[in-house]
Design an enzyme around this catalytic site. Structure first.
Site, PDB file in Angstrom:
ATOM      1  CB  THR A 173      -0.886   0.005   1.259  1.00 47.49           C
ATOM      2  OG1 THR A 173      -1.696  -1.166   1.262  1.00 47.49           O
ATOM      3  CG2 THR A 173      -1.773   1.226   1.297  1.00 47.49           C
ATOM      4  NE  ARG A 201      -8.946  -7.315   2.291  1.00 46.85           N
ATOM      5  CZ  ARG A 201      -7.869  -6.538   2.449  1.00 46.85           C
ATOM      6  NH1 ARG A 201      -7.297  -5.991   1.392  1.00 46.85           N
ATOM      7  NH2 ARG A 201      -7.401  -6.295   3.650  1.00 46.85           N
ATOM      8  CB  VAL A 202     -13.357  -3.314   0.434  1.00 49.78           C
ATOM      9  CG1 VAL A 202     -12.939  -1.866   0.689  1.00 49.78           C
ATOM     10  CG2 VAL A 202     -14.014  -3.437  -0.938  1.00 49.78           C
ATOM     11  N   GLY A 203     -10.309  -3.474   1.897  1.00 48.86           N
ATOM     12  CA  GLY A 203      -9.597  -3.253   3.140  1.00 48.86           C
ATOM     13  C   GLY A 203      -9.835  -1.872   3.711  1.00 48.86           C
ATOM     14  CG  ASP A 204      -6.613  -0.111   5.972  1.00 49.94           C
ATOM     15  OD1 ASP A 204      -6.232  -1.021   5.213  1.00 49.94           O
ATOM     16  OD2 ASP A 204      -5.858   0.768   6.410  1.00 49.94           O
ATOM     17  CB  THR A 224       0.715   0.729   4.888  1.00 53.48           C
ATOM     18  OG1 THR A 224       1.114  -0.437   4.141  1.00 53.48           O
ATOM     19  CG2 THR A 224       1.863   1.142   5.782  1.00 53.48           C
ATOM     20  N   GLY A 225      -0.796  -1.992   5.981  1.00 56.05           N
ATOM     21  CA  GLY A 225      -0.646  -3.248   6.713  1.00 56.05           C
ATOM     22  C   GLY A 225      -1.865  -4.127   6.520  1.00 56.05           C
ATOM     23  N   GLY A 227      -5.341  -4.702   6.545  1.00 55.84           N
ATOM     24  CA  GLY A 227      -6.452  -3.764   6.524  1.00 55.84           C
ATOM     25  C   GLY A 227      -7.560  -4.066   7.514  1.00 55.84           C
TER      26      GLY A 227
END
Length: 309
Positions: A173, A201-204, A224-225, A227
């Site tokens: 990211t 899939r959706v992260g942060d 970053t990491g 999510g």
């Protein structure tokens, strides 16, 4: 309003980043980060807004296949590229975001268009692509965004039958945050997600308050990491509240938020922060984090080596 010293930070992911142990590869990362920082410096010094500058810097990072955003993004388990991005203006709290969008070389540009349109904050998948066409943002052949390195990473993940953080094999990211000469803050985050993740899939990264946040009253943040950890902890907003309501500096607030992330979720990742006074901070719970900064118009600095935890 009198002109104030500007600040700028960027990151290229946090994790194991094993490749950074090779001096030649590390040199490429340092050079890439330094180039973007200096380009951002020129813009901020010339009077550009924080919002314009973080969009520009994030797009430059998206174009670099070293990083997991735009060209060179991680692949889903079916081999496709699904991109998430968000941008936020600390002066107005306006935000624009996209998730699981395909065929967009610079999702941060599309997120900015959504911000400027003002009707919605977050558009996903086909709806985001439709808006891109209406906004005059060209769609590209998805194959142009895929690199051999990402195909190899996906094959390794599928062989192990597990989803992996792209950051464990290579940087992930990207993010950019800034405070301009008028004291306004802005933040941008963009990602291809996790190698082998489920399509959809959706992260942060595209969620204001989780992986990205900016408010002139507190701070600009890009995370970053992993999510899911940042989503569950509402990481970015919780950190900003420490600055606004407790009066903590960027470094103090980040350290406290990372400690909470570790204790509550065994959270894996890091963040960059610029507080309302232009002070910069970076930290992570992971072995490495790629980042660079210009604090209050000072020298450009980049760092890859392990951070204290």
């Amino acid at each position: 309003m009198p002109s104030e010293p500007f600040s700028l930070m960027i990151h290229g992911g946090a994790g194991q980043i094993r490749e950074a142990g090779d001096p030649q590869t590390a040199g490429r990362y340092h050079a890439a980060l330094h180039t973007v920082l200096e380009a951002g410096r020129e813009r901020l010094a010339g009077g550009d807004t924080a919002l314009d500058t973080v969009e520009y810097c994030a797009a430059r990072l998206e174009d670099n296949p070293l990083f997991n955003a735009g060209t060179g993004a991680a692949l889903t388990r079916d081999g496709s590229v699904e991109l998430d991005a968000a941008i936020m203006d600390g002066a107005t709290l306006a935000a624009g975001a996209v998730a699981a969008v395909r065929g967009i070389a610079n999702p941060i540009r599309l997120a900015r268009a959504i911000l400027e349109d003002g009707e919605h904050v977050l558009l996903v998948a086909d709806g985001a692509a439709d808006f891109a066409r209406q906004a005059g943002i060209a769609l590209v052949d998805e194959r142009l965004l895929i690199t051999p390195q990402r195909r190899e990473q996906l094959q390794r993940a599928l062989q192990r039958d597990r989803i992996t953080l792209d950051h464990d094999d290579a940087p992930g990211t990207i993010g950019a945050i800034a405070r301009d000469r008028h004291g306004h803050l802005a933040a941008a985050t963009s990602t291809g997600g996790m190698t082998g993740q489920r399509p959809g899939r959706v992260g942060d990264s595209p969620i204001p308050g989780a992986g990205v946040y900016a408010d002139d009253h507190s701070a600009a943040i890009s995370a970053t990491g992993h999510g899911e950890h940042f989503l569950r902890s509402v990481f970015a907003r919780e950190l900003a509240d420490r600055v606004e309501y407790l009066g903590l500096s960027a470094a103090e607030a980040l350290n406290a938020s990372l400690q909470r992330l570790r204790e509550r979720l065994a959270g894996y990742g890091g963040a960059i922060v610029i507080d309302r006074n232009g002070r910069c901070a970076a930290g992570t719970t992971t072995p490495r984090m790629l980042h660079g900064w210009i604090e209050r118009a000072g020298p450009s600095r980049t760092r890859i080596e392990p951070l204290a935890r």
